[in-house]
Design a protein around this motif. Sequence first.
Motif, mmCIF file in Angstrom:
data_model
loop_
_atom_site.group_PDB
_atom_site.id
_atom_site.type_symbol
_atom_site.label_atom_id
_atom_site.label_comp_id
_atom_site.label_asym_id
_atom_site.label_seq_id
_atom_site.Cartn_x
_atom_site.Cartn_y
_atom_site.Cartn_z
ATOM 1 N N GLY A 164 -10.204 19.775 -56.485
ATOM 2 C CA GLY A 164 -10.683 20.805 -57.396
ATOM 3 C C GLY A 164 -12.065 21.350 -57.072
ATOM 4 O O GLY A 164 -12.510 22.312 -57.670
ATOM 5 N N LYS A 165 -12.758 20.720 -56.109
ATOM 6 C CA LYS A 165 -14.109 21.156 -55.758
ATOM 7 C C LYS A 165 -14.215 21.598 -54.300
ATOM 8 O O LYS A 165 -15.284 21.988 -53.845
ATOM 9 N N GLY A 166 -13.147 21.499 -53.551
ATOM 10 C CA GLY A 166 -13.177 21.927 -52.159
ATOM 11 C C GLY A 166 -13.606 20.832 -51.212
ATOM 12 O O GLY A 166 -13.365 19.645 -51.444
ATOM 13 N N ALA A 167 -14.265 21.232 -50.148
ATOM 14 C CA ALA A 167 -14.682 20.293 -49.105
ATOM 15 C C ALA A 167 -16.041 20.698 -48.567
ATOM 16 O O ALA A 167 -16.402 21.878 -48.582
ATOM 17 N N ARG A 168 -16.752 19.719 -48.082
ATOM 18 C CA ARG A 168 -18.037 20.000 -47.428
ATOM 19 C C ARG A 168 -18.257 18.961 -46.336
ATOM 20 O O ARG A 168 -17.652 17.882 -46.357
#
Length: 108
Positions: A69-73
Amino acid sequence: MELKYKLWFEEKGEAVLTELKYRILKEIKEKGSIKEASQSIGISYKKALEHIKVMERRLGFKIVRRERGKGARLTKEGECLIKKYEEVKEAFEKLASSFDEEQGICSG
């Protein structure tokens, strides 16, 4: 005559970072999403995730942090990896450019 080269990083004889894998990481950094990164490059999400898992397994540490739900980094190590790749690539490009400027040096 042109100088051509292919660049990749290896760990214990296995490719860790190739141009494609670098592009995946760079796009994740810019877009914050594996899905968007894979679409931008033109590969499937599954394929991008496989490349990430292979890199992490071969390196022995995480390079991408995924949060539902927050993506990737990129992790600190992931950031370092693409920075080193860019430094080496720039050095190769300078060498290739200087070689190309001297083309004809061996011609009569």
